[in-house]
Design a protein around this motif. Structure first.
Motif, short mmCIF file in Angstrom:
data_model
loop_
_atom_site.label_atom_id
_atom_site.label_comp_id
_atom_site.label_asym_id
_atom_site.label_seq_id
_atom_site.Cartn_x
_atom_site.Cartn_y
_atom_site.Cartn_z
N ASP A 421 0.94 -1.08 -0.20
CA ASP A 421 0.39 0.12 0.28
C ASP A 421 0.97 1.19 -0.15
N GLN A 426 1.57 -0.24 -6.00
CA GLN A 426 0.99 -1.36 -5.38
C GLN A 426 1.61 -2.46 -5.66
N PHE A 646 -9.18 -3.34 -4.36
CA PHE A 646 -8.47 -2.64 -5.28
C PHE A 646 -9.63 -1.61 -6.01
N VAL A 665 -3.65 -4.72 -11.62
CA VAL A 665 -3.12 -4.10 -9.91
C VAL A 665 -2.07 -3.31 -10.40
N ALA A 667 0.46 0.88 -9.44
CA ALA A 667 -0.32 2.28 -9.49
C ALA A 667 -0.51 3.14 -10.11
N PHE A 671 -6.08 1.93 -7.11
CA PHE A 671 -5.71 2.41 -5.62
C PHE A 671 -6.35 1.74 -4.65
N TRP A 672 -5.51 1.43 -3.55
CA TRP A 672 -5.92 0.26 -2.31
C TRP A 672 -7.31 1.81 -1.77
#
Length: 768
Positions: A421, A426, A646, A665, A667, A671-672
């Motif tokens: 995170d 990511q 996610f 998944v 950057a 985002f998380w």
């Protein structure tokens, strides 16, 4: 005849008394002999005989009778008028290689005082004034401070400002002379004059050597200090130098570089000859050769000859023991000394590596003791207090965060990537330190645990790691939950496991595991969702059919609550078609009139107590691995799994900027969302014991349920879940009050794209 008869009677009585007295001295224990001898008998002849018998008594109890016998020949028998006890005589005149009888009439505070025990070893380090700040400091700061007693010898006193260590200045020596022949002789003489009765062994080393305390102590404790021992790595001199060194065919010496050990018995005999050797025996400038020559000429003792000493006292002059060689050297684990380390920075590096090896060894010992406690624990009667092991799945079951923001978040990883995170990270390549920790520490602890408790199988490498979760608590340690397969020796089929491994910073690893086949075979799963007018119900039902209903290995049911709206008939029809197609599965639906999500979900929770409940959001992408992770991370009566989803950005932003997408998944793609709690995995009895979802709330029911679990005895397992993705969804802020509209717009901007993307978008279209 009368005279003769009396003579015979007295002769017989004398014979009996003499026999009894003689037997008394021969067979009485040490304390009795001491008590008799310390009493000053007025009969001088008996006193004289007592001293003689006492010497013979203790001579027979030494470890080496041959070396101990001659030390009694110079005992001086005092005349009767000199009122000196036998203890005083023996303590004054006997060689200390034979323990003097202790005074049984006096009670000492310490057993070491009563038994007159000596310390094991005194280490003397040969150094020079110019090396006190560098090599000598490195020695003392690493292995030197571990030694009980260590002294540095130089021409000048210690003037270092950083480290204070004992330095003896030797008179008549010159630091600039190399090899330090006179310095070494004078150091041995100093040890003899000041410490001969205080130590069993004396060690001479240079300031470019590393000495491992434990291995040295183990060797010396198994060695007899009363013998003449001159121990080290044997040297013979180069063929071209033997003539110059004047070494005879049978002569060899202990090389000084890797260290030399002298027993107390040998140094006691050598000490008086040091000055004579310097004047009359020395024929070369090599200090180790001349020390050996002195010992050979004066005492007829040679350096240890066994091949093993070359490994124990390790030396390699061909190249310095640099850092890159450490992991390739077998000698670093088996040797007592390592030489040379002339660069001080390598001394610190070697020390670090030795400490790492020591930590590994102690961890294995602690692990073995932990396993032994568990075995013995089963043998303790139920009425007695037992050792309480950590509950599955591990240490953090005891951790109670004070708020939902303090709940630790576990990172997910597989064989190639780590999902974090951290900003812009990511999904990154699996770091080497994490790979080492998992493969060399955590999985090795698991293999050791399996082999210790398995009577039928022997588990070995290779193993295959599918994926896992990791979390670090700086106050306690590192914990892993791993899904893997391990190899059973002699079997073709691997054993599939889910293991919880906790590696504390200060104790042995804790390991618990379950068979993956056992988990999946007994699992009964119920997916619970709510459909309203904003739900893409057809997408979810297709995903559920592909992931769950067509997977024979899992028993997954579906329970749907449908809020009545204009399109609810189509939703009911789609669910009914699925029911007919999979009649063996338990698929239900229920119409509700309220829009509150918490109320709607609670209405369709099944009553079967064996069920694993997955509260799901129908707009998310359901995957097979997510369900596997629910099975891994949810434990009945102990743990609830709240995955961190996610959330994807608006793909149009990345398309405008022409940003390539390497994976779902990353950057650049999303985002998380750590503030979303819509998805939860919990067993049905735990759900009801917590009171279930709050059916009175119109929104925020997920946060309320999370807080309810966090404050209970159940453990919250919060982890990044790359296989649970939320597609981007447009959100309108129109029609809201001005204050709420600003908050809504800020939230929307956070989900549209990353700050980097939005910044590039502004610059590209000159929106400012």
């Amino acid at each position: 005849m009368l005279v003769t008869y009396k003579s015979i009677v007295f002769l017989g009585i004398g014979f009996v008394l003499g026999f009894m007295l003689n037997g008394l001295f021969h067979y009485q224990d040490q304390a009795t002999v001491e008590k008799m001898c310390t009493n000053k008998d007025p009969i001088y002849q008996l006193y004289k005989k007592c001293i003689k018998r006492q010497a013979e008594h203790f001579s027979n109890h030494t470890r080496t009778a041959a070396s101990a016998a001659p030390v009694f020949k110079n005992i001086k028998i005092p005349p009767p008028e000199q009122q000196q006890t036998a203890n005083e005589v023996v303590n004054t005149e006997l060689d200390h290689s034979v323990k003097a009888p202790r005074d049984v009439t006096k009670r000492y505070k310490l057993i070491s005082q009563e038994l007159a025990t000596r310390k094991l070893v005194l280490v003397g380090v040969v150094t020079a004034q110019k090396y006190l700040d560098t090599r000598a400091t490195a020695v003392y700061s690493t292995w030197g401070k571990q030694m009980s007693d260590i002294i540095f010898f130089s021409e000048q006193p210690n003037t270092t400002q950083h480290v204070s260590f004992p330095v003896v200045t030797l008179k008549g020596v010159d630091d600039s002379v190399y090899p330090p022949q006179r310095k070494v002789f004078k150091m041995l003489q100093y040890m003899y004059n000041n410490y001969i009765n205080q130590y069993d062994f004396f060690m001479r080393v240079d300031d470019d050597i590393y000495v491992k305390k434990q291995q040295l102590y183990e060797l010396l404790l198994a060695t007899n200090p009363a013998q003449d021992i001159y121990m080290g790595s044997p040297g013979f001199g180069k063929p071209e130098d033997r003539k110059r060194l004047k070494l005879k065919e049978h002569e060899h010496y202990c090389m000084g570089g890797p260290g030399v050990v002298f027993s107390r018995a040998l140094l006691r005999k050598l000490g008086p000859h040091v000055d004579d050797c310097l004047k009359n025996v020395v024929v070369s400038y090599n200090e180790d050769v001349e020390v050996g020559r002195c010992i050979s000429h004066k005492l007829n003792v040679q350096c240890t000859w066994a091949y093993q000493t070359r490994d124990l006292f390790f030396m390699d002059y061909s190249k310095e023991l640099v850092t890159e060689q450490l992991y390739e050297m077998g000698s670093i684990k088996t040797s007592i000394t390592l030489h040379p380390l002339k660069n001080p920075k390598y001394m610190y590096r070697v020390h670090q590596y030795i400490l790492e090896l020591t930590s590994d060894r102690l961890s294995q010992e602690l692990l073995k003791n932990t396993y032994e406690i568990q075995v013995v624990n089963k043998m303790i009667p139920s009425g007695l207090q037992r050792y309480q092991a950590e509950p599955w799945p591990g240490h953090f079951a005891k951790y109670q965060p004070s708020s939902r923001f303090e709940v630790p978040v576990w990172y997910y990883f597989n064989s190639s990537r780590l999902f974090s995170d951290a900003e812009g990270m990511q999904a990154v390549a699996l770091p080497s330190d994490l790979k080492y920790s998992v493969n060399s520490v955590a999985l090795q602890a698991l293999i050791d645990h399996l082999n210790y408790f398995s009577a039928e199988h022997h588990y070995t490498a290779p193993y295959h790691l599918y994926d896992g979760f990791v979390v670090t608590d700086l106050s306690h340690g590192v914990e892993y939950v791993l899904r893997l397969s391990v190899h059973i020796q002699g079997s073709r089929d691997p054993n599939h496991l889910v293991a919880s491994i906790f590696l504390p910073f200060s104790s042995a690893p804790m390991v618990q595991y379950k068979q993956w086949s056992t988990i999946t075979a007994t699992a009964e799963i119920s997916v619970i969702v709510h459909f309203d007018e904003n739900t893409n119900h057809s997408q979810f039902l297709n995903l559920f059919e592909n992931v769950c209903l067509q997977r024979d290995s899992l028993n997954v049911d579906l329970h749907v609550s449908v809020t009545v709206h204009d399109g609810s008939d189509k939703v009911i029809q789609a669910v009914a078609i699925l029911q007919a197609r999979y009649s063996s599965r338990h698929i239900t639906y229920k119409l509700v009139t309220q829009k509150a999500r918490g109320y709607a979900l609670h209405q369709v929770v099944p009553q079967d107590e064996k069920k694993l409940l997955i509260f799901f959001d129908a707009n998310y992408i359901l995957t097979e691995k997510f369900i596997d992770h629910c099975l891994m991370n949810t434990v009945a009566g102990k743990q609830v799994y709240f995955p961190v989803i996610f959330s994807l950005y608006n793909s149009a932003v990345a398309d405008i900027l022409k940003i390539p997408r390497k994976s779902i998944v990353s950057a650049e793609t999303g985002f998380w969302n750590k503030y979303n709690y819509h998805v939860a995995c919990i067993y049905q009895p735990d759900y009801y014991s917590m009171g279930g979802l709050d059916t009175t709330l119109q929104s925020g029911e997920d946060v309320a349920f999370f807080e309810k679990i966090r404050g209970s005895s159940l453990k919250v397992f919060r982890a990044l879940e790359p296989y649970l993705v939320r597609p981007f969804m447009q959100r309108s802020c129109q029609g809201l009050p001005e204050a709420e509209q600003i908050t809504c717009l800020n939230a929307v901007m956070d989900t549209v794209g990353s700050r980097r993307q939005l910044g590039l978008l502004v610059l590209k279209h000159k929106l400012v």
